[in-house]
Design a protein around this motif. Structure first.
Motif, mmCIF file in Angstrom:
data_model
loop_
_atom_site.group_PDB
_atom_site.id
_atom_site.type_symbol
_atom_site.label_atom_id
_atom_site.label_comp_id
_atom_site.label_asym_id
_atom_site.label_seq_id
_atom_site.Cartn_x
_atom_site.Cartn_y
_atom_site.Cartn_z
ATOM 1 N N LEU A 370 0.833 -1.216 0.000
ATOM 2 C CA LEU A 370 0.000 0.000 0.000
ATOM 3 C C LEU A 370 0.862 1.259 0.000
ATOM 4 N N GLY A 371 2.100 1.120 0.478
ATOM 5 C CA GLY A 371 2.965 2.284 0.623
ATOM 6 C C GLY A 371 2.659 3.077 1.879
ATOM 7 N N THR A 372 2.265 2.351 2.950
ATOM 8 C CA THR A 372 1.939 3.012 4.224
ATOM 9 C C THR A 372 2.886 2.499 5.306
ATOM 10 N N PRO A 373 3.905 3.280 5.681
ATOM 11 C CA PRO A 373 4.907 2.803 6.639
ATOM 12 C C PRO A 373 4.362 2.544 8.044
ATOM 13 N N THR A 374 3.332 3.283 8.463
ATOM 14 C CA THR A 374 2.795 3.073 9.806
ATOM 15 C C THR A 374 1.275 2.901 9.733
ATOM 16 N N ILE A 375 0.718 2.385 10.825
ATOM 17 C CA ILE A 375 -0.735 2.216 10.922
ATOM 18 C C ILE A 375 -1.448 3.555 10.724
#
Ligand code: FNR
Length: 390
Positions: A370-375
């Protein structure tokens, strides 16, 4: 006898890559009536199907330049750090799935840093779970008793055993009508049909475990000295009001969570009455049939509650990408019920650990893609529901 059993466990664990594998391997381990008790839902199982339909309708919009080599799945649950946005939901009669029962589930949760909520209709006592999973984030699910003294007794046991939180279930004024259980004679108290007895007879290992480990009793009521079957409908309060949340708050030092909400008004009332968190849930489709899916009402509840309380969601979440979907639509964490029971059926405590591993690995992979490093980075920009999609 134990050696081939363990070897079989290892083989099953090695074969399970995703929840579909675990579910398939679990099914062979228990009598059909137990399988149907766990997997079944209310009436015509429309709610059950809708839960999955809605989840499957979620679509992602990934970012290619997210640069996510090591995604961070950590979050906060009830204001404390948690390695995963995951909670093990309360399930009654857990020892029917596997003789190890609730203690093993709590321990697997503890070792992964995942909270575990013990049901009022548990088959292991509050104190015993507190002991075998000491140091874990153990919660107690409250079915409010008509006789409030019994509930106060449960609270005292939970306090003595170091439990962190209470979860009041509010969607069960009466038990949902689960037709499959009815036809199996799988009721409380049980009135087993010939068919149910027959499929137990073809599962001798399960029957031996059942007899040796004495699972068929409510541990919570047994602690009060009552070893007999109890008609749950007669003891559980059917008329719950926001004032009962406030009453629990007065009698409990820690947080109170309210489980089983499907609309904004109930969420607001719960938070006004002092709930630290609410769980958007249709009880895995086991109560009212034909409800909307919890995922569909989640965004509105999350918006209405805002920063005043945490919002969790459950009913049908089977993959790490399901968790990402829930987080993107406003949930702090996802609860799972049947999935850990499948793990337990498949390989006892190691099976539950495996289930948690699967969700963790899938969530990490989803976040990377998704390209989302954190929640905190997962939001409406990446996740859309059928109804909100262009
Ligand atoms: C449940 N659930 C439940 N909830 C609760 O508040 N008290 C309970 O005693 C039980 N018992 C129970 C037994 C079994 C066999 C199942 C499958 C479920 C509901 C549970 O907490 C949760 O809401 C759902 O299981 C979530 O859906 P999934 O993850 O099972 O699809």
């Amino acid at each position: 006898v134990r050696v081939p059993e363990r070897r079989g466990e290892a083989r099953r664990l090695a074969k399970s890559q995703a929840m579909v594998d675990v579910e398939r391997l679990a099914k062979r381990r228990v009598p059909r009536s137990v399988w149907e008790f766990v997997t079944g839902a209310a009436e015509y199982e429309v709610s059950l199907a809708e839960n999955r339909r809605e989840l499957d309708s979620v679509r992602f919009t990934p970012r290619a330049f997210g640069q996510v080599h090591k995604p961070d799945t950590s979050t906060e649950i009830l204001g404390r750090p948690a390695p995963l946005p995951l909670i093990l939901a309360p399930t009654g009669f857990t020892r029917l799935s596997h003789h190890e029962g609730e203690g093993s589930v709590a321990r697997a949760g503890r070792d992964a840093g995942v909270p575990y909520c013990l049901s009022t209709f548990a088959t292991t006592s509050i104190g015993e779970v507190g002991k075998v999973a000491a140091g874990g984030r153990n919660w107690f699910q409250v079915y409010l008793m008509r006789d409030r003294e019994i509930t106060l007794g449960h609270l005292a046991q939970a306090r003595d055993a170091g439990y962190e939180a209470l979860m009041l279930t509010v969607d069960t004024p009466v038990a949902g009508h689960r037709r499959r259980d009815f036809h199996n004679g799988f009721d409380v108290p049980p009135n087993l049909t010939a068919r149910a007895l027959l499929d137990m007879a073809v599962n001798p290992r399960w029957v031996v475990d059942l007899i040796t480990h004495d699972p068929l009793r409510f541990a919570t009521l047994t602690d009060a000295g009552d070893r007999r079957w109890t008609n749950t409908g007669a003891v559980v309060e059917s008329n719950i009001r926001p004032a009962d949340i406030a009453w629990l708050r007065e009698n409990w030092d820690g947080p109170v969570i309210v489980k089983g909400l499907m609309n904004v008004a109930d969420a607001r009332d719960s938070v006004d009455a002092g709930a630290a968190a609410v769980v958007v849930s249709n009880h895995g489709g086991r109560q009212l049939d034909r409800t909307r899916s919890p995922l569909a009402v989640l965004p509105a509840v999350a918006e209405a509650v805002g920063d005043r309380a945490e919002v969790y969601v459950d009913s049908g979440f089977r993959t790490g990408s399901d968790i990402a979907a829930a987080v993107g639509l406003g949930a702090r964490a996802v609860m799972i019920g049947r999935p850990y029971l499948f793990g337990l059926m498949m390989a006892g405590e190691r099976g539950v650990r495996k289930v948690i591993d699967i969700y963790r690995a899938e969530l990490r992979r989803t976040m990377t893609l998704l390209g989302t490093p954190t929640i905190g980075d997962i939001g409406p920009a990446q996740v859309s529901l059928r109804a909100t999609r262009d």
